[in-house]
Design a protein around this motif. Structure first.
Motif, mmCIF file in Angstrom:
data_model
loop_
_atom_site.group_PDB
_atom_site.id
_atom_site.type_symbol
_atom_site.label_atom_id
_atom_site.label_comp_id
_atom_site.label_asym_id
_atom_site.label_seq_id
_atom_site.Cartn_x
_atom_site.Cartn_y
_atom_site.Cartn_z
ATOM 1 N N TYR A 290 0.912 -1.334 0.006
ATOM 2 C CA TYR A 290 0.112 0.067 0.059
ATOM 3 C C TYR A 290 0.840 1.401 -0.203
ATOM 4 C CZ TYR A 290 -3.707 -3.263 1.282
ATOM 5 O OH TYR A 290 -4.533 -4.259 1.298
ATOM 6 N N SER B 134 -5.950 -7.869 -4.316
ATOM 7 C CA SER B 134 -6.016 -8.505 -5.538
ATOM 8 C C SER B 134 -5.091 -7.917 -6.730
ATOM 9 C CB SER B 134 -7.430 -8.143 -5.976
ATOM 10 O OG SER B 134 -8.351 -8.318 -4.876
ATOM 11 N N GLN B 135 -4.934 -6.584 -6.634
ATOM 12 C CA GLN B 135 -3.784 -5.960 -7.563
ATOM 13 C C GLN B 135 -2.515 -6.626 -7.521
ATOM 14 O OE1 GLN B 135 -3.847 -1.744 -6.958
ATOM 15 N NE2 GLN B 135 -5.743 -1.346 -8.565
ATOM 16 N N TYR C 266 -3.265 -0.915 -4.634
ATOM 17 C CA TYR C 266 -4.439 -0.462 -3.694
ATOM 18 C C TYR C 266 -4.823 -1.361 -3.003
ATOM 19 C CZ TYR C 266 -9.192 0.520 -2.941
ATOM 20 O OH TYR C 266 -10.626 0.559 -2.532
ATOM 21 N N SER C 267 -4.710 -2.845 -3.534
ATOM 22 C CA SER C 267 -5.551 -4.061 -2.596
ATOM 23 C C SER C 267 -4.647 -5.283 -2.918
ATOM 24 C CB SER C 267 -6.795 -4.202 -3.437
ATOM 25 O OG SER C 267 -6.823 -4.758 -4.768
ATOM 26 N N THR D 36 -8.196 -5.106 6.506
ATOM 27 C CA THR D 36 -7.504 -5.202 5.322
ATOM 28 C C THR D 36 -7.006 -6.824 5.375
ATOM 29 O OG1 THR D 36 -5.852 -4.264 6.438
ATOM 30 C CG2 THR D 36 -6.647 -2.950 4.534
#
Lengths: 387, 95
Positions: free
Chosen positions: A107, A137-138, A134-135, A160
């Motif tokens: 992050y 998944s990214q 950002y996540s 998170t």
């Protein structure tokens, strides 16, 4: 009129209402009146209560709420900034892996936070590959797009951590792994509650973290420490209402848990998310930056996910960092005391001088949820008369 | 990382939903949401994952904070920046 405010506080509140656009001035006035009256009835000074959420501090500072609190009420921010409490040795692990040639994804704010000697940004400046995601998944998508090893440096609280758990369970590619620095809020409340220096008399629990855990988790805590807990939302009125209820519970010596944010938080919380969380992580003891060793406060991957655990997949060469000198200013940073509720940013000699958002010394000046950055932006105790 | 963002579900495709966040459409994972969701429902998004289906009676109260924040906040507002970051960073939907 029983809810009458002292004149000075009243004029500050009126000023806040005019300038800070409370949607419902009458309710704000009434709640501020209750807080002032009940704090006076408690008859001690100061009465200290703590919240553990960066977004609560943003709202308190942004809307100038501290100017409306009675002088005998001390509302302090505890360890509620996930970036800030990530410990230096954890950052060191990420920095070392980056320097060893792995692609580290994390992050955004984590790149600016220093370990004992370097931040991920510093490592990047030296040629290491670091990517902002950002996540979780990214980070997985990044791994799918390359043959290189991608390590997701996973930070943050339970909100998170559940996202990290979900991607770990979703069959990520073989070149993806996780360096978990996730933290779990309930155990650190136990530690801070027992610190003799800050004398916290009640907690305002964070709304969205409690969306996952549910408010029921705080019942055993309230009983054990004889401290009330109120779950509150993020609107100025949510916070005022939460504080009004909290000081009433302090006055009545009632160690109850009250949910003032029912539109997001239930007693049981999100059971599906909890199942995902605990099927991937196990709680272990570990240090939180500047605060203490927190039993069960760190979330690490369970043995069945060892193949996705960067700590078990790669040798981490921490010794390579010993050639670098730590910043001389680091010794003067009091982030730990601020996050423990013992000090405020105005007690720090670096605050606003050597330590500013563009060139932060401590983690609390890095994150948008850090107390120092929030106070630097909005002022901690705004003088509304001077606005 | 503390503040989730509410949005309206436009369509659902397996474990993903296309969600409208104040006019911006993004794809959100439904892997950990607490209840089944369908088009028209509102969810609370956190780092690309729906963490709660917002009950219908609570939608107005939940949206109010964000609408005010996004309308009134300046570019340097930390809370609004976190909210905008959550929206901007969520995967772009294919609807």
């Amino acid at each position: 009129m029983p809810d009458a405010l002292p004149t000075a506080a009243e004029s500050r509140l009126d000023s806040a209402i005019r300038q800070l656009k409370f949607r419902d001035p009458e309710t704000a006035r009434k709640l501020a009146g209750t807080i002032a009256r009940v704090t006076k009835e408690i008859g001690r000074s100061p009465v200290s209560v703590m919240h553990v959420c960066g977004s609560h501090e943003q709202a308190i500072a942004k809307f100038g709420l501290r100017a409306t609190f009675p002088k005998d009420l001390n509302v302090i921010m505890g360890p509620g900034c996930p970036v800030c409490i990530t410990d230096m040795p954890e950052v060191d692990e990420g920095v070392a892996l980056a320097r060893q040639g792995l692609l580290i994804a994390s992050y955004g704010d984590m790149l600016k936070v220093r370990g004992t000697v370097q931040s991920l940004n510093d490592a990047q400046a030296d040629g290491a590959d670091v990517a902002v995601v950002y996540s979780a998944s990214q980070a997985v998508e990044l791994a799918r797009s390359t043959d290189r090893e991608v390590v997701f440096f996973a930070t943050g609280f339970e909100t998170t951590a559940v996202a990290t758990a979900a991607v770990i369970r979703s069959n990520p590619p073989k070149n993806f792994s996780v360096l978990s620095a996730h933290k779990y809020i309930p155990p650190v409340m136990e530690i801070v509650a027992e610190m003799p220096e800050n004398r916290v008399e009640g907690f305002l629990a964070a709304g969205h973290a409690a969306t996952i855990t549910g408010w029921g988790i705080f019942e055993a805590f309230a009983e054990k420490h004889r401290l009330p807990v109120v779950v509150a939302g993020f609107e100025p009125l949510d916070i005022l209402a939460g504080l009004a209820r909290l000081v009433e519970l302090v006055r009545d010596r009632e160690p109850a848990v009250v949910n003032m944010f029912p539109r997001c938080v239930t007693k049981e919380g999100n059971r599906r998310a909890q199942e995902e969380l605990w099927s991937v992580f196990r709680p272990v003891g570990g240090r939180w930056r500047g605060i203490a060793h927190v039993p069960n406060g760190n979330l690490r991957l369970r043995d069945e996910w060892a193949h996705l655990d960067a700590r078990r997949r790669f040798p981490i060469d921490l010794a390579s960092l010993w050639d670098y000198a730590p910043s001389a200013l680091t010794a003067d940073c009091i982030c730990g005391d601020i996050m423990s509720g013992i000090a405020s940013p105005s007690n720090c000699k670096l605050f606003g001088k050597e330590c500013v958002p563009d060139t932060p010394v401590g983690a609390c000046m890095v994150s948008s949820e850090g107390t120092c950055k929030i106070w630097h932006q909005y002022g901690g105790h705004p003088d509304l008369g001077a606005l | 990382m503390c503040l989730g963002v509410p949005g309206k579900v436009i369509s659902v495709d397996g474990p993903f939903a296309v969600v409208d966040f104040f006019g911006v459409r993004r794809q959100v994972s439904l892997d950990i949401v607490d209840e089944p969701v369908g088009p028209g429902d509102y969810i609370l998004n956190h780092v690309g994952f729906a963490i709660r289906r917002i009950p219908e009676e609570d939608i107005g109260g939940t949206l109010a904070l964000y609408e005010g924040l996004l309308r009134e906040a300046g570019a340097d507002d930390l809370m609004a920046a976190d909210v905008r970051g959550e929206i901007a960073g969520t995967k772009v939907g294919n609807a």
